[in-house]
Design a protein around this motif. Structure first.
Motif, PDB file in Angstrom:
ATOM      1  N   GLY A  76      56.947 -12.352 -17.592  1.00  0.00           N
ATOM      2  CA  GLY A  76      55.555 -12.116 -17.925  1.00  0.00           C
ATOM      3  C   GLY A  76      55.086 -10.780 -17.383  1.00  0.00           C
ATOM      4  O   GLY A  76      55.463 -10.381 -16.276  1.00  0.00           O
ATOM      5  N   ILE A  77      54.259 -10.080 -18.168  1.00  0.00           N
ATOM      6  CA  ILE A  77      53.680  -8.805 -17.738  1.00  0.00           C
ATOM      7  C   ILE A  77      52.172  -8.919 -17.864  1.00  0.00           C
ATOM      8  O   ILE A  77      51.648  -9.199 -18.948  1.00  0.00           O
ATOM      9  N   VAL A  78      51.470  -8.716 -16.752  1.00  0.00           N
ATOM     10  CA  VAL A  78      50.021  -8.882 -16.729  1.00  0.00           C
ATOM     11  C   VAL A  78      49.358  -7.615 -16.210  1.00  0.00           C
ATOM     12  O   VAL A  78      49.988  -6.776 -15.560  1.00  0.00           O
ATOM     13  N   GLY A  79      48.070  -7.511 -16.483  1.00  0.00           N
ATOM     14  CA  GLY A  79      47.293  -6.368 -16.028  1.00  0.00           C
ATOM     15  C   GLY A  79      46.042  -6.226 -16.876  1.00  0.00           C
ATOM     16  O   GLY A  79      45.897  -6.866 -17.922  1.00  0.00           O
ATOM     17  N   GLU A  80      45.122  -5.378 -16.422  1.00  0.00           N
ATOM     18  CA  GLU A  80      43.888  -5.140 -17.152  1.00  0.00           C
ATOM     19  C   GLU A  80      44.166  -4.444 -18.482  1.00  0.00           C
ATOM     20  O   GLU A  80      45.226  -3.854 -18.691  1.00  0.00           O
ATOM     21  N   SER A  81      43.176  -4.484 -19.371  1.00  0.00           N
ATOM     22  CA  SER A  81      43.271  -3.725 -20.617  1.00  0.00           C
ATOM     23  C   SER A  81      43.395  -2.240 -20.296  1.00  0.00           C
ATOM     24  O   SER A  81      42.694  -1.720 -19.426  1.00  0.00           O
ATOM     25  N   GLY A  82      44.305  -1.572 -20.985  1.00  0.00           N
ATOM     26  CA  GLY A  82      44.496  -0.143 -20.769  1.00  0.00           C
ATOM     27  C   GLY A  82      45.510   0.205 -19.699  1.00  0.00           C
ATOM     28  O   GLY A  82      45.692   1.385 -19.390  1.00  0.00           O
ATOM     29  N   CYS A  83      46.204  -0.801 -19.148  1.00  0.00           N
ATOM     30  CA  CYS A  83      47.164  -0.497 -18.080  1.00  0.00           C
ATOM     31  C   CYS A  83      48.531  -0.103 -18.631  1.00  0.00           C
ATOM     32  O   CYS A  83      49.412   0.291 -17.857  1.00  0.00           O
ATOM     33  N   GLY A  84      48.740  -0.219 -19.964  1.00  0.00           N
ATOM     34  CA  GLY A  84      50.007   0.220 -20.548  1.00  0.00           C
ATOM     35  C   GLY A  84      50.902  -0.885 -21.053  1.00  0.00           C
ATOM     36  O   GLY A  84      52.035  -0.622 -21.473  1.00  0.00           O
ATOM     37  N   LYS A  85      50.417  -2.128 -21.069  1.00  0.00           N
ATOM     38  CA  LYS A  85      51.264  -3.261 -21.469  1.00  0.00           C
ATOM     39  C   LYS A  85      51.738  -3.147 -22.915  1.00  0.00           C
ATOM     40  O   LYS A  85      52.927  -3.300 -23.202  1.00  0.00           O
ATOM     41  N   SER A  86      50.814  -2.887 -23.839  1.00  0.00           N
ATOM     42  CA  SER A  86      51.189  -2.826 -25.251  1.00  0.00           C
ATOM     43  C   SER A  86      52.053  -1.613 -25.559  1.00  0.00           C
ATOM     44  O   SER A  86      52.959  -1.674 -26.399  1.00  0.00           O
ATOM     45  N   THR A  87      51.795  -0.493 -24.877  1.00  0.00           N
ATOM     46  CA  THR A  87      52.652   0.676 -25.058  1.00  0.00           C
ATOM     47  C   THR A  87      54.064   0.376 -24.586  1.00  0.00           C
ATOM     48  O   THR A  87      55.046   0.772 -25.229  1.00  0.00           O
ATOM     49  N   LEU A  88      54.185  -0.353 -23.481  1.00  0.00           N
ATOM     50  CA  LEU A  88      55.498  -0.757 -22.988  1.00  0.00           C
ATOM     51  C   LEU A  88      56.206  -1.624 -24.032  1.00  0.00           C
ATOM     52  O   LEU A  88      57.407  -1.438 -24.292  1.00  0.00           O
ATOM     53  N   ALA A  89      55.474  -2.557 -24.659  1.00  0.00           N
ATOM     54  CA  ALA A  89      56.069  -3.414 -25.687  1.00  0.00           C
ATOM     55  C   ALA A  89      56.596  -2.578 -26.849  1.00  0.00           C
ATOM     56  O   ALA A  89      57.709  -2.808 -27.346  1.00  0.00           O
ATOM     57  N   LYS A  90      55.824  -1.611 -27.290  1.00  0.00           N
ATOM     58  CA  LYS A  90      56.246  -0.766 -28.419  1.00  0.00           C
ATOM     59  C   LYS A  90      57.463   0.070 -28.057  1.00  0.00           C
ATOM     60  O   LYS A  90      58.337   0.317 -28.896  1.00  0.00           O
ATOM     61  N   LEU A  91      57.545   0.507 -26.816  1.00  0.00           N
ATOM     62  CA  LEU A  91      58.722   1.256 -26.378  1.00  0.00           C
ATOM     63  C   LEU A  91      59.972   0.384 -26.426  1.00  0.00           C
ATOM     64  O   LEU A  91      61.042   0.820 -26.868  1.00  0.00           O
TER      65      LEU A  91
END
Length: 327
Positions: free
Chosen positions: A39-54
């Motif tokens: 699981g990867i958690v964090g506030e909006s804008g912390c880079g989670k979705s960018t990490l997923a796309k990478l």
């Protein structure tokens, strides 16, 4: 390690802007093991979705590596990249926009076979798509229906079936239940867990709902401003958080038991999240941290084991703090 199916080393993605590079992901080291949910958690804008796309190749990294099945996919191009994507697929966040409204469900789920025609012979594709619909709990006879004829939960099941089409080892779930009602969220989570057991899948599960992450994850990584600041087994992260940011996140989770609300260690962070264009020197969390001292501005803490931390934490003063005190 033989059971590691995905590993990132120094993974970074910087987006150019007029004011400088936006450091959406800035040096992430992760390992995903076979059959595990990270699981990867964090506030909006912390880079989670960018990490997923990478991870799935929708974005190219600025630097670093993404190793899947022993190959650095960040260096692959063309046909090699397409072949590598068989092994890692993605379930997107919004089931209302992630499905093409002009395509039938059968065409949506079967589209991966058009890109990878050697996976399933053309004459068998209708049968295979119907089997996938059945696997995710949908009526196989609805193969010719369109997305607007399904509910949100059913559409997300269609997205999951599409991700399963190529029999991947890894599925990246980018907030797959955040757009669904709570009762439907539970059904989708239970489906993902069942599929993991049946097919031996490994999940990267990204979410901002800490309760959902705790339910499904084996390990949890906490992100802040493009970096992992704490990582460990799910129970240890939730019951023995050591990084101040993790402690603040957990203190904001609603407590259903009224007997525990008065025992809550409420942590209110002051100030705004710094800009990823110009992050603070040293520790990125120091501008909002009640523990910050001079060393925090001078030296960036590395994600590593600390004397008073049971798992890796990127804090000079990491120590266990029970957010909910139980007497």
């Amino acid at each position: 390690m033989s059971d590691v199916v995905l590993e990132t080393r120094g993974l970074a993605r910087h987006f150019p802007s007029r004011h400088g590079a936006v450091r959406a992901v800035d040096g992430v080291d992760l390992q995903l093991r076979r059959g595990e949910t990270l699981g990867i958690v964090g506030e909006s804008g912390c880079g989670k979705s960018t990490l997923a796309k990478l991870l799935v190749g929708l974005e190219r990294p600025t630097s670093g590596s993404i190793v899947v099945r022993g190959r650095d996919t960040a260096t692959l191009r063309g046909a090699e990249m397409r072949r590598s994507r068989r092994h890692i697929q993605m379930v997107l966040q919004d089931p209302y926009t992630s499905l093409n409204p002009r395509m039938t469900v059968g065409d949506i789920i079967g589209e991966p076979y058009e890109i990878h025609p050697d996976v399933v012979p053309r004459e068998q594709r209708v049968r295979v798509v119907q089997e996938l619909l059945d696997v995710v709990g949908l009526n196989p006879d609805h193969i010719n229906r369109y997305p607007h004829q399904f509910s949100g939960g059913q559409r997300q099941r269609i997205g999951i079936a599409r991700a399963l089409a190529l029999k991947p080892e890894i599925i990246v779930c980018d907030e797959p239940v955040s757009a669904l009602d709570v009762s439907i969220q539970a059904q989708v989570i239970n489906l993902l867990e069942r599929l993991q057991r049946e097919f031996g899948l490994s999940y990267i599960f990204i979410a901002h709902d800490l309760s959902v992450v705790r339910h499904i994850s084996d390990r949890v990584a906490v992100m802040y401003l493009g970096k992992i600041v704490e990582i460990g087994q799910d129970q240890a992260i939730y019951e023995q958080p050591t990084h101040p940011y993790t402690q603040a996140l957990l203190s904001a989770v609603p407590v259903p038991d009224p007997r525990l609300r008065g025992r809550r260690d409420q942590i209110v962070l002051e100030g705004d999240v710094p800009s990823p264009v110009d992050p603070p020197t040293g520790c990125r969390f120091r501008t909002r941290c009640w523990k910050a001292q001079g060393v925090c501005a001078q030296h960036e803490p590395q994600l590593e084991m600390r004397p008073r931390s049971p798992h890796p934490s990127a804090c000079h003063f990491a120590e266990v703090r029970n957010v909910i005190r139980r007497y």
